[in-house]
Design a protein around this motif. Structure first.
Motif, PDB file in Angstrom:
ATOM      1  N   GLY A  23      24.335  98.730  13.818  1.00  0.00           N
ATOM      2  CA  GLY A  23      25.300  98.606  12.726  1.00  0.00           C
ATOM      3  C   GLY A  23      26.296  99.746  12.747  1.00  0.00           C
ATOM      4  N   GLY A  25      29.288 101.538  10.094  1.00  0.00           N
ATOM      5  CA  GLY A  25      29.990 101.543   8.811  1.00  0.00           C
ATOM      6  C   GLY A  25      31.178 102.473   8.902  1.00  0.00           C
ATOM      7  N   VAL A  26      31.749 102.759   7.768  1.00  0.00           N
ATOM      8  CA  VAL A  26      32.908 103.641   7.738  1.00  0.00           C
ATOM      9  C   VAL A  26      32.529 105.032   8.228  1.00  0.00           C
ATOM     10  CG1 VAL A  26      34.426 104.879   6.156  1.00  0.00           C
ATOM     11  CG2 VAL A  26      34.080 102.444   5.900  1.00  0.00           C
ATOM     12  N   SER A  27      31.381 105.488   7.746  1.00  0.00           N
ATOM     13  CA  SER A  27      31.054 106.884   8.002  1.00  0.00           C
ATOM     14  C   SER A  27      29.927 107.054   9.001  1.00  0.00           C
ATOM     15  CB  SER A  27      30.646 107.535   6.674  1.00  0.00           C
ATOM     16  OG  SER A  27      29.616 106.754   6.100  1.00  0.00           O
ATOM     17  N   ALA A  28      29.315 105.970   9.407  1.00  0.00           N
ATOM     18  CA  ALA A  28      28.091 106.143  10.178  1.00  0.00           C
ATOM     19  C   ALA A  28      27.871 105.036  11.204  1.00  0.00           C
ATOM     20  CB  ALA A  28      26.910 106.163   9.207  1.00  0.00           C
ATOM     21  N   VAL A  30      24.483 103.057  12.864  1.00  0.00           N
ATOM     22  CA  VAL A  30      23.051 102.900  12.617  1.00  0.00           C
ATOM     23  C   VAL A  30      22.366 102.423  13.913  1.00  0.00           C
ATOM     24  CG1 VAL A  30      21.323 101.699  11.217  1.00  0.00           C
ATOM     25  CG2 VAL A  30      23.491 102.389  10.188  1.00  0.00           C
ATOM     26  N   ALA A  43      15.032 102.858  11.387  1.00  0.00           N
ATOM     27  CA  ALA A  43      16.486 102.828  11.601  1.00  0.00           C
ATOM     28  C   ALA A  43      16.978 104.240  11.343  1.00  0.00           C
ATOM     29  CB  ALA A  43      17.142 101.862  10.635  1.00  0.00           C
ATOM     30  N   LYS A  45      20.434 106.336  10.568  1.00  0.00           N
ATOM     31  CA  LYS A  45      21.865 106.328  10.280  1.00  0.00           C
ATOM     32  C   LYS A  45      22.418 107.675  10.719  1.00  0.00           C
ATOM     33  CE  LYS A  45      24.872 105.516   6.319  1.00  0.00           C
ATOM     34  NZ  LYS A  45      24.993 104.756   5.080  1.00  0.00           N
ATOM     35  N   PRO A  92      13.708 102.764   6.763  1.00  0.00           N
ATOM     36  CA  PRO A  92      12.969 101.626   7.335  1.00  0.00           C
ATOM     37  C   PRO A  92      13.930 100.735   8.126  1.00  0.00           C
ATOM     38  CG  PRO A  92      13.096 101.473   4.921  1.00  0.00           C
ATOM     39  CD  PRO A  92      13.685 102.788   5.298  1.00  0.00           C
ATOM     40  N   MET A  94      15.406  97.359   9.184  1.00  0.00           N
ATOM     41  CA  MET A  94      15.495  96.012   8.633  1.00  0.00           C
ATOM     42  C   MET A  94      15.953  95.078   9.755  1.00  0.00           C
ATOM     43  SD  MET A  94      14.639  96.494   5.466  1.00  0.00           S
ATOM     44  CE  MET A  94      15.200  95.107   4.513  1.00  0.00           C
ATOM     45  N   GLY A 143      27.450  92.751   2.990  1.00  0.00           N
ATOM     46  CA  GLY A 143      27.253  93.728   4.063  1.00  0.00           C
ATOM     47  C   GLY A 143      26.213  94.782   3.721  1.00  0.00           C
ATOM     48  N   LEU A 146      20.324  93.853   3.120  1.00  0.00           N
ATOM     49  CA  LEU A 146      19.616  93.842   4.407  1.00  0.00           C
ATOM     50  C   LEU A 146      18.349  93.003   4.308  1.00  0.00           C
ATOM     51  CD1 LEU A 146      19.887  97.609   5.487  1.00  0.00           C
ATOM     52  CD2 LEU A 146      21.500  95.757   5.878  1.00  0.00           C
ATOM     53  N   ASP A 157      22.916 101.175   1.287  1.00  0.00           N
ATOM     54  CA  ASP A 157      24.162 101.928   1.245  1.00  0.00           C
ATOM     55  C   ASP A 157      24.490 102.510  -0.131  1.00  0.00           C
ATOM     56  OD1 ASP A 157      26.413 103.178   1.951  1.00  0.00           O
ATOM     57  OD2 ASP A 157      27.557 101.407   2.515  1.00  0.00           O
ATOM     58  N   ASN A 338      37.940 100.465   4.762  1.00  0.00           N
ATOM     59  CA  ASN A 338      36.701 100.210   5.474  1.00  0.00           C
ATOM     60  C   ASN A 338      37.023  99.278   6.626  1.00  0.00           C
ATOM     61  OD1 ASN A 338      34.292  99.206   6.371  1.00  0.00           O
ATOM     62  ND2 ASN A 338      33.349  99.307   4.347  1.00  0.00           N
ATOM     63  N   LYS A 550      35.958 108.020   1.676  1.00  0.00           N
ATOM     64  CA  LYS A 550      34.950 107.384   2.512  1.00  0.00           C
ATOM     65  C   LYS A 550      35.386 105.989   2.914  1.00  0.00           C
ATOM     66  CE  LYS A 550      30.125 106.599   3.048  1.00  0.00           C
ATOM     67  NZ  LYS A 550      29.601 105.311   2.814  1.00  0.00           N
ATOM     68  N   ARG A 552      37.056 103.967   1.525  1.00  0.00           N
ATOM     69  CA  ARG A 552      37.164 102.972   0.483  1.00  0.00           C
ATOM     70  C   ARG A 552      38.309 103.335  -0.435  1.00  0.00           C
ATOM     71  NH1 ARG A 552      31.753 103.579   1.044  1.00  0.00           N
ATOM     72  NH2 ARG A 552      30.609 101.734   1.654  1.00  0.00           N
TER      73      ARG A 552
HETATM   74  N1  LIG Z   1      17.959 100.207   7.701  1.00  0.00           N
HETATM   75  C1  LIG Z   1      18.745  99.417   8.444  1.00  0.00           C
HETATM   76  N2  LIG Z   1      18.212  98.534   9.292  1.00  0.00           N
HETATM   77  C2  LIG Z   1      19.001  97.729  10.040  1.00  0.00           C
HETATM   78  N3  LIG Z   1      20.350  97.737   9.991  1.00  0.00           N
HETATM   79  C3  LIG Z   1      20.939  98.595   9.163  1.00  0.00           C
HETATM   80  C4  LIG Z   1      20.173  99.476   8.352  1.00  0.00           C
HETATM   81  N4  LIG Z   1      21.026 100.198   7.605  1.00  0.00           N
HETATM   82  C5  LIG Z   1      22.250  99.801   7.931  1.00  0.00           C
HETATM   83  N5  LIG Z   1      22.226  98.832   8.878  1.00  0.00           N
HETATM   84  C6  LIG Z   1      23.384  98.167   9.469  1.00  0.00           C
HETATM   85  O1  LIG Z   1      24.402  99.133   9.681  1.00  0.00           O
HETATM   86  C7  LIG Z   1      25.581  98.797   8.953  1.00  0.00           C
HETATM   87  C8  LIG Z   1      26.254 100.046   8.468  1.00  0.00           C
HETATM   88  O2  LIG Z   1      25.370 100.794   7.650  1.00  0.00           O
HETATM   89  P1  LIG Z   1      25.823 101.451   6.290  1.00  0.00           P
HETATM   90  O3  LIG Z   1      26.404 100.377   5.455  1.00  0.00           O
HETATM   91  O4  LIG Z   1      24.712 102.193   5.679  1.00  0.00           O
HETATM   92  O5  LIG Z   1      26.921 102.475   6.814  1.00  0.00           O
HETATM   93  P2  LIG Z   1      28.115 103.045   5.982  1.00  0.00           P
HETATM   94  O6  LIG Z   1      28.993 103.862   6.867  1.00  0.00           O
HETATM   95  O7  LIG Z   1      27.562 103.707   4.759  1.00  0.00           O
HETATM   96  O8  LIG Z   1      28.763 101.650   5.615  1.00  0.00           O
HETATM   97  P3  LIG Z   1      29.951 101.274   4.704  1.00  0.00           P
HETATM   98  O9  LIG Z   1      30.961 100.810   5.664  1.00  0.00           O
HETATM   99  O10 LIG Z   1      29.436 100.169   3.817  1.00  0.00           O
HETATM  100  O11 LIG Z   1      30.289 102.503   3.979  1.00  0.00           O
HETATM  101  C9  LIG Z   1      25.104  97.859   7.844  1.00  0.00           C
HETATM  102  O12 LIG Z   1      26.113  96.994   7.428  1.00  0.00           O
HETATM  103  C10 LIG Z   1      23.960  97.120   8.511  1.00  0.00           C
HETATM  104  O13 LIG Z   1      24.432  96.025   9.257  1.00  0.00           O
END
Ligand SMILES: Nc1ncnc2c1ncn2[C@@H]1O[C@H](COP(=O)(O)OP(=O)(O)OP(=O)(O)O)[C@@H](O)[C@H]1O
Length: 699
Positions: A23, A25-28, A30, A43, A45, A92, A94, A143, A146, A157, A338, A550, A552
């Motif tokens: 996965g 996201g904007v900041s991370a 996974v 998992a 992040k 954990p 997912m 999004g 999970l 998130d 995002n 972030k 957003r």
């Molecule tokens: N525990 C997990 N197990 C499996 N996949 C995960 C898990 N946590 C996050 N993901 C996947 O990674 C993606 C990005 O994670 P997350 O949303 O936490 O990052 P973010 O940078 O905070 O995102 P956002 O863009 O919403 O700010 C999620 O949309 C999901 O598909």
């Protein structure tokens, strides 16, 4: 519930094996990973602290919240620790991934009703818990839902979650908001009376529509337009005709959530009692219905990424100018949004929506809709303002000082006490990228990264005299690859062409041509230039009260009364009368005003360029002197400084706000500890009571 707590997860990166990316996201990013000592798949992040310099509060809050939380429907953090310049958050795993990914991969038209009822019931349980604990999630969407391999559903998130504990009042309305606009409640956008946990109920309703249709309402529109549509239109809902396949109770449940007046929305607890949720089934049913037959998460994620790549590739032969306009209008660059969400949404739309509907830039739907035109005009304004300020910052001799005050502490130091970061790690941290952190000056370098790269890029490709007229924002993406988004007041190639070959008349023609073709004069801006751009955006917010944070959207209240205003769009020569709340319109007017000042400065630069190209020697002083003031073109350095100071004050206010939040969280933690201590003492007293008679007996 508490069984996960019993395991102690190691805080050394060496104890984990990172597998595939699952996965982004904007900041991370996974990853699926393996915890060697515990023999468990998890998992992880991975947040790049270098890219989050000015959002440490957000990260801190996210991890803090995730660690305090303990509910089967909420993703918790096992532990977190630094690894080089990154922060790892262990959670954990997912295995089913997010609902958005599942929909994109296998259910582009949305899920069936029993699946939706099951998913939403579980999410609602999470919200009951989250609200009960005094938090507002603020980013409920598909999004962030999970699914585990066994069909368990968890809300994830907490990157933008807020704590409602504040001076004892758990439900205090707040004056700032971060969120993703399609899911954002109207009261949050308006910022007239603050908001509370009912904002999550609105997002929950939007999520219900997202799960039913495969995408959120208005998801194909640029962010600013989404704001206006949410505020002006009737709330979205399930259509009695078009959505025939859905039950009356589902439609009713959605309309209960999507009421503009938050007071009329139910609490999460009350909503959970709605008869729609009686249609919900078991987790096993969910696993069978939506996970059976799906490839492993990492493969799906790769496939989806590939598909996004293909979409971009297919567009590669499009005129580059059109492509940047298209991305631009989606708000990716302008709002520093995002990107993953927008890309995902865009991909969904492309699969489902005919091109004519899609092409919001050239489409006829847009042509006569003055509100929409205003929206896109505003989007341009923001981008122009932001990037022009980027340039201005470079010109300021005290920029370094400004940044050092804007971010006075080093990232890991700032996070100390919140993650599993030991004093030693911080002291021993080496600046070379091993477990450690950068020095103050390096921090500032990182903050400055965007602007320095702008310069270096310019130096490599253009002569001196073009550097100040064209912006190239270079940044690192999640995987460390460098991405370049470019843009200018004029398209780059026009400038290059002008520089190399064109005679003044040809240049004028080209200028004319491109100016007409591209209604957007602003440069493109990448979301990952977040360090720098956030400062700039915050800067804008000092007047515009609209922030990016972030990746957003963040709005702070501007204390305006209710006024009736008329919006005029100079870009298209149309007038739209809109009875909007003054607080909604003010930012727009402020942006337009700022834009005016900045465009004047751009014109000055262009004049300089033209003069240089035509052989006229222009003294720098001449540009700011009498000639320009005669033209009314003299830029006001004092005004720029003033805006920077305002921005700085705003940042400080934000920090104070965040500290107050953290204080409340700490108080909460203390209360929990005290409760624990009390129960330990009670246990001890009980034991003593048992012991005493024994002693008496033995005597
Ligand atoms: N525990 C997990 N197990 C499996 N996949 C995960 C898990 N946590 C996050 N993901 C996947 O990674 C993606 C990005 O994670 P997350 O949303 O936490 O990052 P973010 O940078 O905070 O995102 P956002 O863009 O919403 O700010 C999620 O949309 C999901 O598909």
């Amino acid at each position: 519930m508490g069984h996960e707590l019993e395991k102690v997860f190691p805080t050394n990166p060496k104890d984990y094996q990172l597998y595939e990316e699952v996965g982004e996201g904007v900041s991370a990013t996974v990853y699926r990973a393996f915890c060697i000592p515990l023999n468990e798949v998890v998992a992880i992040k991975v947040l790049d602290l270098e890219r989050c310099n000015n959002d440490l509060d957000g990260i801190r809050r996210e991890v803090q919240t995730m660690r305090l939380i303990d509910h089967p429907n909420v993703v918790k953090a096992y532990c977190s620790f630094p690894a080089g310049h990154q922060l790892w958050v262990v959670m954990p795993y997912m295995a089913g991934g997010s609902c958005l990914h599942i929909m994109k991969f296998a259910h582009p038209e949305g899920f069936d009703e029993p699946v939706i009822a099951t998913l939403l019931r579980e999410v609602l349980k999470a919200l009951v818990y989250v609200h009960g604990e005094g938090h507002i999630h603020r980013d409920v969407k598909a999004g962030n839902i999970l699914i585990d391999a066994d069909g368990a559903v968890k809300l994830a998130d907490f990157g933008v979650a807020a704590c409602m504990f504040d001076t004892g009042d758990r439900q205090r309305a707040r004056n700032t908001f971060v969120g993703t606009p399609c899911w954002m409640a109207p009261e949050v956008m308006q910022q007239l009376h603050g908001y509370d946990f009912k904002a999550d109920i609105w997002s929950f309703g939007i999520t219900a529509l997202e799960l039913a249709h495969g995408h959120a309402p208005f998801s194909k529109y640029p962010p600013m337009k989404v704001l206006l549509m949410t505020l002006q239109n009737a709330p979205p809902g399930l259509d009695y005709e078009r959505d025939k396949k859905f039950s009356k109770s589902f439609k009713e449940m959605v309309s209960t959530c999507l009421v503009k007046d938050p007071k009329k929305r139910p609490t999460s607890e009350k909503l959970l009692k709605h008869h729609f949720f009686k249609h919900g089934r078991s987790n096993e049913y969910l696993a069978r219905a939506i996970l059976d037959g799906l490839p492993p998460l990492a493969d799906r994620f790769r496939a989806l990424k590939g598909r996004e790549g293909d979409i971009l590739l297919n567009r590669a032969d499009e005129d580059k100018e059109q492509l940047s306009q298209r991305e631009y209008i989606r708000g990716i660059s302008a709002w520093n949004f995002n990107l993953e969400d927008l890309k995902s949404q865009a991909a969904l739309i492309q699969e489902e929506t005919p091109n004519s509907e899609l092409d919001v830039n050239h489409g006829t739907n847009y042509a006569n809709d003055s509100v929409q035109q205003i929206a896109s005009y505003e989007t341009d304004d923001v981008a122009n303002v932001v990037t022009s300020r980027k340039e201005k910052f470079q010109d300021l001799q005290d920029f370094d000082g400004f940044l050092s005050t804007a971010f006075p502490i080093r990232p890991l130091k700032a996070l100390e006490g919140y993650f599993d970061v030991s004093e030693d790690e911080i002291k021993d941290a080496s600046p070379n990228g091993q477990v450690g952190m950068q020095s103050d000056s390096e921090s500032r370098m990182l903050m400055n990264q965007g602007s320095h790269e702008v310069n270096s890029e310019s130096k490599n490709t253009r002569p001196e005299n073009l550097e100040n007229s064209t912006f190239v924002v270079k940044h690192l993406d999640v995987s460390g690859r460098q991405k370049i988004f470019s843009g200018s007041l004029l398209p780059e190639r026009v400038l290059s062409h002008a520089k190399n070959t064109a005679l003044p008349t040809e240049r004028d023609e080209l200028h004319q041509k491109y100016h007409c073709e591209r209604n957007y004069s602003g440069p493109l801006l990448s979301r990952h230039s977040s360090n720098h751009s956030s400062v700039n955006l915050n800067d804008e917010s000092s007047e515009g009260r609209v922030f990016q944070r972030k990746g957003r959207f963040k709005v702070t209240s501007s204390d305006a009364g209710n006024k009736v205003a008329t919006l005029v769009s100079p870009a298209v020569g149309l007038t739209a009368s809109a009875t909007l709340e003054a607080a909604t319109i003010l930012p727009t007017l402020q942006f337009i005003f700022q834009q005016n000042v900045i465009q004047r400065e751009q014109i000055v630069k262009l004049l300089k360029l033209v003069e240089q190209a035509s052989g006229h020697h222009v003294e720098p002083s001449g540009l700011g002197g009498g000639e320009l003031s005669q033209l009314g073109l003299q830029p006001s350095l004092t005004a720029i400084k003033e805006r920077e100071l305002q921005s700085y004050i705003l940042q400080l206010q934000q920090q104070v706000d965040n500290l107050a939040d953290e204080l409340q969280i700490t108080k909460l933690k203390n209360a929990q500890l005290e409760r624990k201590l009390y129960s330990f003492q009670k246990e001890r007293d009980d034991i003593n009571e048992i012991d005493i008679p024994k002693g008496e007996y033995s005597q």
